[in-house]
Design a protein around this motif. Structure first.
Motif, PDB file in Angstrom:
ATOM      1  N   TYR A  43     -32.926 -19.979   2.276  1.00  0.00           N
ATOM      2  CA  TYR A  43     -34.121 -19.403   2.876  1.00  0.00           C
ATOM      3  C   TYR A  43     -34.850 -20.458   3.700  1.00  0.00           C
ATOM      4  CZ  TYR A  43     -36.957 -21.611  -0.856  1.00  0.00           C
ATOM      5  OH  TYR A  43     -37.568 -22.505  -1.706  1.00  0.00           O
ATOM      6  N   CYS A  44     -35.570 -19.997   4.710  1.00  0.00           N
ATOM      7  CA  CYS A  44     -36.363 -20.893   5.538  1.00  0.00           C
ATOM      8  C   CYS A  44     -37.660 -20.199   5.907  1.00  0.00           C
ATOM      9  CB  CYS A  44     -35.598 -21.317   6.794  1.00  0.00           C
ATOM     10  SG  CYS A  44     -35.438 -20.009   8.030  1.00  0.00           S
ATOM     11  N   SER A 117     -39.485  -6.699   2.968  1.00  0.00           N
ATOM     12  CA  SER A 117     -38.274  -7.517   2.977  1.00  0.00           C
ATOM     13  C   SER A 117     -37.071  -6.625   3.219  1.00  0.00           C
ATOM     14  CB  SER A 117     -38.095  -8.236   1.637  1.00  0.00           C
ATOM     15  OG  SER A 117     -36.830  -8.878   1.571  1.00  0.00           O
ATOM     16  N   ALA A 118     -36.054  -7.177   3.875  1.00  0.00           N
ATOM     17  CA  ALA A 118     -34.753  -6.511   3.891  1.00  0.00           C
ATOM     18  C   ALA A 118     -34.257  -6.415   2.462  1.00  0.00           C
ATOM     19  CB  ALA A 118     -33.770  -7.314   4.747  1.00  0.00           C
ATOM     20  N   VAL A 119     -33.541  -5.355   2.151  1.00  0.00           N
ATOM     21  CA  VAL A 119     -33.050  -5.138   0.787  1.00  0.00           C
ATOM     22  C   VAL A 119     -31.627  -5.686   0.678  1.00  0.00           C
ATOM     23  CG1 VAL A 119     -32.533  -3.425  -0.990  1.00  0.00           C
ATOM     24  CG2 VAL A 119     -34.513  -3.116   0.511  1.00  0.00           C
ATOM     25  N   GLY A 120     -31.481  -6.747  -0.117  1.00  0.00           N
ATOM     26  CA  GLY A 120     -30.167  -7.329  -0.341  1.00  0.00           C
ATOM     27  C   GLY A 120     -29.484  -7.739   0.943  1.00  0.00           C
ATOM     28  N   ARG A 121     -28.234  -7.308   1.087  1.00  0.00           N
ATOM     29  CA  ARG A 121     -27.394  -7.733   2.195  1.00  0.00           C
ATOM     30  C   ARG A 121     -27.770  -7.085   3.532  1.00  0.00           C
ATOM     31  NH1 ARG A 121     -22.900  -5.930   1.728  1.00  0.00           N
ATOM     32  NH2 ARG A 121     -21.691  -7.436   2.943  1.00  0.00           N
ATOM     33  N   GLU A 122     -28.791  -6.201   3.540  1.00  0.00           N
ATOM     34  CA  GLU A 122     -29.325  -5.725   4.822  1.00  0.00           C
ATOM     35  C   GLU A 122     -29.813  -6.907   5.657  1.00  0.00           C
ATOM     36  OE1 GLU A 122     -32.458  -3.007   3.988  1.00  0.00           O
ATOM     37  OE2 GLU A 122     -31.149  -1.444   3.185  1.00  0.00           O
ATOM     38  N   ALA A 123     -30.157  -8.012   5.003  1.00  0.00           N
ATOM     39  CA  ALA A 123     -30.635  -9.193   5.723  1.00  0.00           C
ATOM     40  C   ALA A 123     -29.600  -9.712   6.711  1.00  0.00           C
ATOM     41  CB  ALA A 123     -31.013 -10.296   4.731  1.00  0.00           C
ATOM     42  N   LEU A 124     -28.318  -9.467   6.440  1.00  0.00           N
ATOM     43  CA  LEU A 124     -27.261  -9.987   7.303  1.00  0.00           C
ATOM     44  C   LEU A 124     -27.219  -9.281   8.656  1.00  0.00           C
ATOM     45  CD1 LEU A 124     -24.372 -10.434   4.718  1.00  0.00           C
ATOM     46  CD2 LEU A 124     -26.008 -12.136   5.528  1.00  0.00           C
ATOM     47  N   GLU A 130     -35.164 -13.444  13.860  1.00  0.00           N
ATOM     48  CA  GLU A 130     -36.114 -12.489  13.303  1.00  0.00           C
ATOM     49  C   GLU A 130     -36.329 -12.727  11.813  1.00  0.00           C
ATOM     50  OE1 GLU A 130     -37.815 -10.319  15.085  1.00  0.00           O
ATOM     51  OE2 GLU A 130     -36.826 -11.071  16.893  1.00  0.00           O
ATOM     52  N   ARG A 131     -37.438 -12.215  11.336  1.00  0.00           N
ATOM     53  CA  ARG A 131     -37.739 -12.311   9.903  1.00  0.00           C
ATOM     54  C   ARG A 131     -36.905 -11.315   9.097  1.00  0.00           C
ATOM     55  NH1 ARG A 131     -43.755 -10.705  10.980  1.00  0.00           N
ATOM     56  NH2 ARG A 131     -42.580  -9.661  12.615  1.00  0.00           N
ATOM     57  N   THR A 132     -36.503 -11.713   7.922  1.00  0.00           N
ATOM     58  CA  THR A 132     -35.968 -10.767   6.944  1.00  0.00           C
ATOM     59  C   THR A 132     -37.023 -10.446   5.891  1.00  0.00           C
ATOM     60  OG1 THR A 132     -35.090 -12.434   5.402  1.00  0.00           O
ATOM     61  CG2 THR A 132     -33.667 -11.762   7.253  1.00  0.00           C
ATOM     62  N   MET A 133     -38.121 -11.200   5.905  1.00  0.00           N
ATOM     63  CA  MET A 133     -39.210 -10.992   4.947  1.00  0.00           C
ATOM     64  C   MET A 133     -40.522 -11.394   5.600  1.00  0.00           C
ATOM     65  SD  MET A 133     -39.824 -12.827   1.185  1.00  0.00           S
ATOM     66  CE  MET A 133     -38.175 -12.402   0.601  1.00  0.00           C
ATOM     67  N   ASN A 134     -41.566 -10.626   5.354  1.00  0.00           N
ATOM     68  CA  ASN A 134     -42.900 -10.999   5.823  1.00  0.00           C
ATOM     69  C   ASN A 134     -43.886 -10.856   4.673  1.00  0.00           C
ATOM     70  OD1 ASN A 134     -44.580 -11.653   8.343  1.00  0.00           O
ATOM     71  ND2 ASN A 134     -45.766 -10.003   7.383  1.00  0.00           N
ATOM     72  N   HIS A 150     -42.082  -9.463  -5.899  1.00  0.00           N
ATOM     73  CA  HIS A 150     -41.612  -8.137  -5.503  1.00  0.00           C
ATOM     74  C   HIS A 150     -40.698  -8.232  -4.287  1.00  0.00           C
ATOM     75  CE1 HIS A 150     -42.218  -3.678  -4.941  1.00  0.00           C
ATOM     76  NE2 HIS A 150     -41.984  -4.011  -3.667  1.00  0.00           N
ATOM     77  N   GLN A 151     -41.109  -8.988  -3.261  1.00  0.00           N
ATOM     78  CA  GLN A 151     -40.280  -9.095  -2.054  1.00  0.00           C
ATOM     79  C   GLN A 151     -38.977  -9.830  -2.326  1.00  0.00           C
ATOM     80  OE1 GLN A 151     -41.143  -7.146   0.164  1.00  0.00           O
ATOM     81  NE2 GLN A 151     -43.252  -6.860  -0.551  1.00  0.00           N
ATOM     82  N   ILE A 152     -39.005 -10.826  -3.189  1.00  0.00           N
ATOM     83  CA  ILE A 152     -37.754 -11.507  -3.549  1.00  0.00           C
ATOM     84  C   ILE A 152     -36.850 -10.546  -4.319  1.00  0.00           C
ATOM     85  CG2 ILE A 152     -36.741 -13.425  -4.846  1.00  0.00           C
ATOM     86  CD1 ILE A 152     -39.268 -15.038  -4.187  1.00  0.00           C
ATOM     87  N   GLY A 153     -37.448  -9.670  -5.125  1.00  0.00           N
ATOM     88  CA  GLY A 153     -36.647  -8.639  -5.781  1.00  0.00           C
ATOM     89  C   GLY A 153     -35.923  -7.774  -4.765  1.00  0.00           C
ATOM     90  N   HIS A 154     -36.621  -7.377  -3.680  1.00  0.00           N
ATOM     91  CA  HIS A 154     -35.952  -6.644  -2.609  1.00  0.00           C
ATOM     92  C   HIS A 154     -34.814  -7.474  -2.025  1.00  0.00           C
ATOM     93  CE1 HIS A 154     -38.358  -3.109  -2.469  1.00  0.00           C
ATOM     94  NE2 HIS A 154     -39.465  -3.682  -2.018  1.00  0.00           N
ATOM     95  N   ALA A 155     -35.064  -8.766  -1.781  1.00  0.00           N
ATOM     96  CA  ALA A 155     -34.034  -9.631  -1.197  1.00  0.00           C
ATOM     97  C   ALA A 155     -32.802  -9.726  -2.092  1.00  0.00           C
ATOM     98  CB  ALA A 155     -34.605 -11.022  -0.933  1.00  0.00           C
ATOM     99  N   LEU A 156     -32.994  -9.542  -3.395  1.00  0.00           N
ATOM    100  CA  LEU A 156     -31.866  -9.543  -4.331  1.00  0.00           C
ATOM    101  C   LEU A 156     -31.158  -8.192  -4.392  1.00  0.00           C
ATOM    102  CD1 LEU A 156     -33.410 -11.615  -7.259  1.00  0.00           C
ATOM    103  CD2 LEU A 156     -31.393 -12.242  -5.900  1.00  0.00           C
TER     104      LEU A 156
END
Length: 361
Positions: A43-44, A117-124, A130-134, A150-156
């Motif tokens: 993450y960055c 946040s993007a949900v899981g692998r939607e981030a790819l 662009e942001r995957t999380m705000n 909560h947002q990290i949960g979405h990222a997982l």
């Protein structure tokens, strides 16, 4: 006082063959969005001068630039929340990097843009710039740490728990629309439908039992839920991963086995040694480029998902459910020499001799 809430964009659900049970459909649906176990999620924080959104100024017809950068105190909260998820013992790891091109998760702090946040692998599928999380408000304020968790949960790969079909919540729809149309959320009816009122399909839900204490349940004030009666006064989750949240992420991301995150399948039978409801991830390295059959076979019924690991990113290739019939959960996929592929197998049988194996040929 109305709390600021997480606002996800609506994503079309993939379609699968009719007749699958909710549990097995969930394995295929979640298999698309969940990361391959053993993945290091980098993450960055986006803070370059060009990292900003241009938004209209209400009532003026003018535009203004709103930067995505956040202060160091904000970043420290995010780092601590990544560590809190990591400390649950899950099999994926988080690592902060300075180069956005190395990061699967890219975080901004645009004020007024909501938290999402993007949900899981939607981030790819999100562009590298662009942001995957705000995080759209001050997460250092009292009670706001839960928004980051909560947002990290979405990222997982986790979804909104209050939208579970097993919750049995009967909302006063018009009251919800009116509440969330005002400050601080200013949501449209469509956004409210997507994030609150739309009930998830059983296969999309995080489990077969609703968990009102989940960090993925949003807080709501009184007068919005009509039934069950005990929630007429509102939903007030504690804002931290619950025991059921931990069970969910450990089911998908069990701790890595000694010696490496995933076993290599050298184009022969590799015994699974799994029990009912358990899963394992394996790695395939094809010796030549051609179509292969990848599958799990033996005295058990299974769901199988195949990913391509290209440029360090697992991408969904194919998934198959054997329909509850032992011996056949296989897909035909084209594999390229020099690339690595991940195979996820989840067992559902309560019988069997333990001889079930994953194979590729």
């Amino acid at each position: 006082m109305t709390r600021r809430l997480c606002s996800l964009p609506r994503q079309p659900a993939p379609s699968f063959a009719a007749g699958l049970t909710a549990e097995r459909l969930g394995a295929l649906l979640a298999g698309r969005r969940m990361w391959v176990n053993g993945t290091v999620l980098h993450y960055c924080f986006l803070d370059a001068p060009t990292d900003a959104s241009v938004v209209p100024v209400p009532g003026t017809g003018e535009l203004r630039r709103v930067p995505w950068a956040g202060g160091e105190e904000q970043r420290d909260v995010v780092r601590e929340c990544f560590a809190e998820w990591q400390d649950l013992g899950i099999g994926v790891r988080f690592a902060e990097v300075g180069d956005r091109h190395e990061a699967e998760l890219r975080i901004g702090f645009q004020t007024g843009a909501g938290s999402w946040s993007a949900v899981g692998r939607e981030a790819l599928s999100v562009g590298r710039g662009e942001r995957t999380m705000n995080l759209g408000w001050d997460v250092t304020a009292p009670g706001e740490r839960g928004a980051v968790l909560h947002q990290i949960g979405h990222a997982l790969g986790m979804v909104h728990e209050h939208q579970s079909p097993f919750a049995g919540l009967h909302w006063d729809d018009e009251a919800v629309y009116a509440e969330l149309a005002g400050p601080p959320n200013f949501w449209s009816r469509e956004t409210t439908d997507t994030n609150v009122l739309r009930q998830l399909d059983a296969g999309e839900a995080g489990g077969s039992v609703w968990d009102p204490q989940s960090v993925m349940t949003l807080p709501f004030g009184p007068g919005l839920v009509l039934e069950p009666e005990q929630y007429r006064g509102g939903l007030r989750p504690p804002g931290a991963p619950s025991p059921a949240d931990k069970e969910f992420v450990l089911r998908w991301y069990p701790p890595a086995a000694p010696g490496g995150p995933a076993a290599l399948v050298p184009f022969r039978s590799a015994p699974l040694g799994l029990g009912h409801g358990e899963q394992a991830d394996f790695t395939v390295e094809p010796p030549e480029t051609r179509e292969y059959t990848v599958g799990a076979f033996g005295d058990a019924d299974t769901v199988l998902v195949v990913f391509e690991q290209r440029d360090g990113e697992p991408r969904f290739l194919a998934g198959h459910d054997d329909g509850g019939t032992p011996d056949n959960a296989a897909v035909r996929v084209r594999l390229v020499k020099g690339r690595r592929y991940a195979v996820r197998v989840r067992l559902y049988s309560t019988w069997g001799s333990g001889e079930t194996a994953v194979m590729c040929w």
